[in-house]
Design a protein around this motif. Structure first.
Motif, PDB file in Angstrom:
ATOM      1  N   GLY A 127       0.713  -1.139  -0.085  1.00  0.00           N
ATOM      2  CA  GLY A 127       0.104  -0.058  -0.059  1.00  0.00           C
ATOM      3  C   GLY A 127       0.920   1.245   0.115  1.00  0.00           C
ATOM      4  O   GLY A 127       0.562   2.286  -0.749  1.00  0.00           O
ATOM      5  N   ALA A 128       2.014   1.187   0.767  1.00  0.00           N
ATOM      6  CA  ALA A 128       2.957   2.478   0.714  1.00  0.00           C
ATOM      7  C   ALA A 128       3.632   2.858  -0.665  1.00  0.00           C
ATOM      8  O   ALA A 128       3.432   3.910  -0.872  1.00  0.00           O
ATOM      9  CB  ALA A 128       3.882   1.933   1.968  1.00  0.00           C
ATOM     10  N   VAL A 129       3.818   1.699  -1.409  1.00  0.00           N
ATOM     11  CA  VAL A 129       4.273   1.771  -2.834  1.00  0.00           C
ATOM     12  C   VAL A 129       3.156   2.279  -3.575  1.00  0.00           C
ATOM     13  O   VAL A 129       3.313   3.184  -4.348  1.00  0.00           O
ATOM     14  CB  VAL A 129       4.708   0.480  -3.094  1.00  0.00           C
ATOM     15  N   GLY A 138      -2.960  -1.044  -1.616  1.00  0.00           N
ATOM     16  CA  GLY A 138      -2.243  -2.041  -2.545  1.00  0.00           C
ATOM     17  C   GLY A 138      -1.997  -3.473  -1.710  1.00  0.00           C
ATOM     18  O   GLY A 138      -2.333  -3.448  -0.675  1.00  0.00           O
ATOM     19  N   SER A 139      -1.758  -4.302  -2.550  1.00  0.00           N
ATOM     20  CA  SER A 139      -1.582  -5.646  -1.976  1.00  0.00           C
ATOM     21  C   SER A 139      -0.465  -6.395  -2.682  1.00  0.00           C
ATOM     22  O   SER A 139      -0.143  -6.087  -3.933  1.00  0.00           O
ATOM     23  CB  SER A 139      -3.020  -6.503  -1.999  1.00  0.00           C
ATOM     24  N   ARG A 140       0.053  -7.186  -2.069  1.00  0.00           N
ATOM     25  CA  ARG A 140       1.114  -8.259  -2.674  1.00  0.00           C
ATOM     26  C   ARG A 140       0.680  -9.107  -3.808  1.00  0.00           C
ATOM     27  O   ARG A 140      -0.628  -9.750  -3.467  1.00  0.00           O
ATOM     28  CB  ARG A 140       1.939  -8.997  -1.727  1.00  0.00           C
ATOM     29  N   ILE A 141       1.081  -9.436  -4.938  1.00  0.00           N
ATOM     30  CA  ILE A 141       0.713 -10.279  -5.634  1.00  0.00           C
ATOM     31  C   ILE A 141       1.777 -11.334  -6.255  1.00  0.00           C
ATOM     32  O   ILE A 141       2.965 -10.642  -6.101  1.00  0.00           O
ATOM     33  CB  ILE A 141       0.159  -9.849  -7.037  1.00  0.00           C
ATOM     34  N   TYR A 166       1.124  -0.103   9.319  1.00  0.00           N
ATOM     35  CA  TYR A 166      -0.074   0.637   9.194  1.00  0.00           C
ATOM     36  C   TYR A 166      -0.577   0.845   7.646  1.00  0.00           C
ATOM     37  O   TYR A 166       0.586   0.810   6.841  1.00  0.00           O
ATOM     38  CB  TYR A 166      -0.440   1.812   9.940  1.00  0.00           C
ATOM     39  N   ASP A 167      -1.509   0.920   7.343  1.00  0.00           N
ATOM     40  CA  ASP A 167      -2.017   1.041   5.960  1.00  0.00           C
ATOM     41  C   ASP A 167      -2.511   2.642   5.525  1.00  0.00           C
ATOM     42  O   ASP A 167      -3.381   2.752   4.816  1.00  0.00           O
ATOM     43  CB  ASP A 167      -3.353  -0.006   5.668  1.00  0.00           C
ATOM     44  N   ASP A 168      -1.582   3.217   6.173  1.00  0.00           N
ATOM     45  CA  ASP A 168      -1.835   4.784   5.680  1.00  0.00           C
ATOM     46  C   ASP A 168      -0.585   5.541   5.547  1.00  0.00           C
ATOM     47  O   ASP A 168      -0.324   6.644   5.889  1.00  0.00           O
ATOM     48  CB  ASP A 168      -2.815   5.416   6.807  1.00  0.00           C
ATOM     49  N   GLY A 200       9.683  -9.081  -6.191  1.00  0.00           N
ATOM     50  CA  GLY A 200       8.200  -8.592  -5.513  1.00  0.00           C
ATOM     51  C   GLY A 200       7.381  -7.609  -6.433  1.00  0.00           C
ATOM     52  O   GLY A 200       7.817  -7.216  -7.551  1.00  0.00           O
ATOM     53  N   ALA A 201       6.062  -7.907  -6.351  1.00  0.00           N
ATOM     54  CA  ALA A 201       5.026  -7.534  -7.326  1.00  0.00           C
ATOM     55  C   ALA A 201       3.984  -6.983  -6.552  1.00  0.00           C
ATOM     56  O   ALA A 201       3.759  -7.597  -5.456  1.00  0.00           O
ATOM     57  CB  ALA A 201       4.652  -8.386  -8.291  1.00  0.00           C
ATOM     58  N   VAL A 202       3.241  -5.915  -6.876  1.00  0.00           N
ATOM     59  CA  VAL A 202       1.997  -5.578  -6.199  1.00  0.00           C
ATOM     60  C   VAL A 202       0.882  -5.047  -7.201  1.00  0.00           C
ATOM     61  O   VAL A 202       0.933  -4.966  -8.484  1.00  0.00           O
ATOM     62  CB  VAL A 202       2.336  -4.274  -5.392  1.00  0.00           C
ATOM     63  N   GLU A 203      -0.250  -5.168  -6.750  1.00  0.00           N
ATOM     64  CA  GLU A 203      -1.411  -4.598  -7.484  1.00  0.00           C
ATOM     65  C   GLU A 203      -1.942  -3.276  -6.519  1.00  0.00           C
ATOM     66  O   GLU A 203      -1.820  -3.425  -5.452  1.00  0.00           O
ATOM     67  CB  GLU A 203      -2.748  -5.818  -7.294  1.00  0.00           C
ATOM     68  N   CYS A 204      -2.213  -2.406  -7.355  1.00  0.00           N
ATOM     69  CA  CYS A 204      -2.678  -1.150  -6.684  1.00  0.00           C
ATOM     70  C   CYS A 204      -4.211  -0.858  -7.067  1.00  0.00           C
ATOM     71  O   CYS A 204      -4.608  -1.172  -8.118  1.00  0.00           O
ATOM     72  CB  CYS A 204      -1.954   0.083  -7.251  1.00  0.00           C
ATOM     73  N   PHE A 205      -4.924  -0.085  -6.213  1.00  0.00           N
ATOM     74  CA  PHE A 205      -6.319   0.078  -6.304  1.00  0.00           C
ATOM     75  C   PHE A 205      -6.398   1.161  -5.622  1.00  0.00           C
ATOM     76  O   PHE A 205      -5.883   1.482  -4.616  1.00  0.00           O
ATOM     77  CB  PHE A 205      -7.271  -1.223  -6.023  1.00  0.00           C
ATOM     78  N   ASP A 206      -7.992   1.733  -5.677  1.00  0.00           N
ATOM     79  CA  ASP A 206      -8.082   3.054  -4.777  1.00  0.00           C
ATOM     80  C   ASP A 206      -9.441   2.764  -3.950  1.00  0.00           C
ATOM     81  O   ASP A 206      -9.830   3.922  -3.391  1.00  0.00           O
ATOM     82  CB  ASP A 206      -8.983   3.959  -5.953  1.00  0.00           C
TER      83      ASP A 206
END
Length: 305
Positions: A127-129, A138-141, A166-168, A200-206
């Motif tokens: 999420g920070a990324v 965000g989340s790891r994928i 934390y997620d903020d 490392g890979a992530v998925e981002c969303f709003d």
């Protein structure tokens, strides 16, 4: 007005009313404040720039000041490789391998792009990324096969053990930590070794809480767009969390008016469009976008070979 709302929310603890003594104590605490750095120091912002705030659990997030000669920020980008399903019509990439590099006070990179190792990474760090890239969460994928190209396979690992509490937060928060890969190897030896399957890979969303997966399949006479989400291993019924869900079909990134049938199957939202309803328009790529009102939840693109 926002502070009054926060105070009302904090008057309850674990669903129970707080004591008058604790309410008075909390009323003495600021909910948020603005910060500056002394001369010779440079600020690491929070997600609200130079503002800090208190969380309901009593912790806080504040900007951090560092000597200018030691200061740097982390620059990120997502490398989607050949996976076009994570690129929207404006070219914005929402998922991919995490590349990072430090940027100095002069705005110049201090190294080339480096890979992130997935060891020790959590969803809060993802999420920070994503927040540093303009998303909210965000989340790891696991990276898809199309994301892994010869270019990234030839890059070196730069960081490992990246996690946040934390997620903020943003990556340079006092509640986030990471290690340079070389330092981790020197300190931990082979325990810190990262391999090709540790990319490392992530998925981002709003939207908060979970990421929405979208998958489109092609049959002889129809296109099917499925969307679903999972949180902590449980499938989430999207229509219970989002209103006015619909699918938009795009031919080569241009919206097409297509008759769509909607169904619910095994916790998935399913949208079906018959090929004949697409008309005779020729196209190379077809995209299904899943929307809830004016908020896009996800998309999947399929291109002809």
């Amino acid at each position: 007005e926002e502070n009054n709302s926060e105070d009302k929310n904090r008057e309850k603890e674990d669903g129970k009313e707080m004591s008058e003594e604790k309410k008075k104590f909390l009323a003495m605490m600021p909910v948020a404040a603005r910060y500056t750095c002394q001369e010779g120091y440079k600020m690491h912002y929070t997600m609200k720039k130079d503002w800090g705030w208190c969380r309901p659990d009593g912790s806080y997030e504040v900007p951090r000041c560092e000597k200018e000669e030691d200061w740097y920020r982390l620059d990120f980008k997502l490398d989607n490789g050949n996976d076009q399903s994570v690129v929207d019509k404006d070219g914005r990439v929402s998922a991919g391998l995490v590349l990072m590099r430090p940027i100095g006070t002069n705005g110049e990179p201090k190294s080339d792009w480096e890979m992130a190792c997935d060891d020790g990474v959590n969803d809060f760090a993802a999420g920070a990324v994503c927040r540093s890239l303009g998303f909210k969460h965000g989340s790891r994928i696991r990276p898809t096969r199309k994301m892994i190209t010869e270019k990234v396979q030839g890059m070196k690992f730069g960081w490992t053990g990246f996690n946040c509490d934390y997620d903020d937060t943003l990556p340079k928060s006092m509640h986030c930590k990471a290690m340079r890969y070389e330092e981790a190897l020197e300190k931990l030896g082979m325990k810190a070794k990262c391999f090709s399957f540790d990319l490392g890979a992530v998925e981002c969303f709003d939207h908060a809480g979970f990421g929405v997966d979208v998958e489109m399949s092609v049959a002889k006479w129809r296109y099917t767009c499925r969307s679903w989400a999972e949180k902590e291993g449980f499938r989430v019924r999207l229509n219970q969390h989002f209103k006015d869900m619909k699918v938009r079909w795009l031919m080569d990134d241009k919206e097409a008016q297509v008759k769509t049938v909607y169904r619910m199957r095994r916790g998935m939202n399913v949208a079906i469009a018959r090929k004949k309803s697409m008309g005779s328009t020729a196209f190379k790529c077809l995209t299904c976008e899943v929307w809830a009102g004016e908020q896009k939840l996800g998309q999947h693109k399929v291109c002809k070979d």
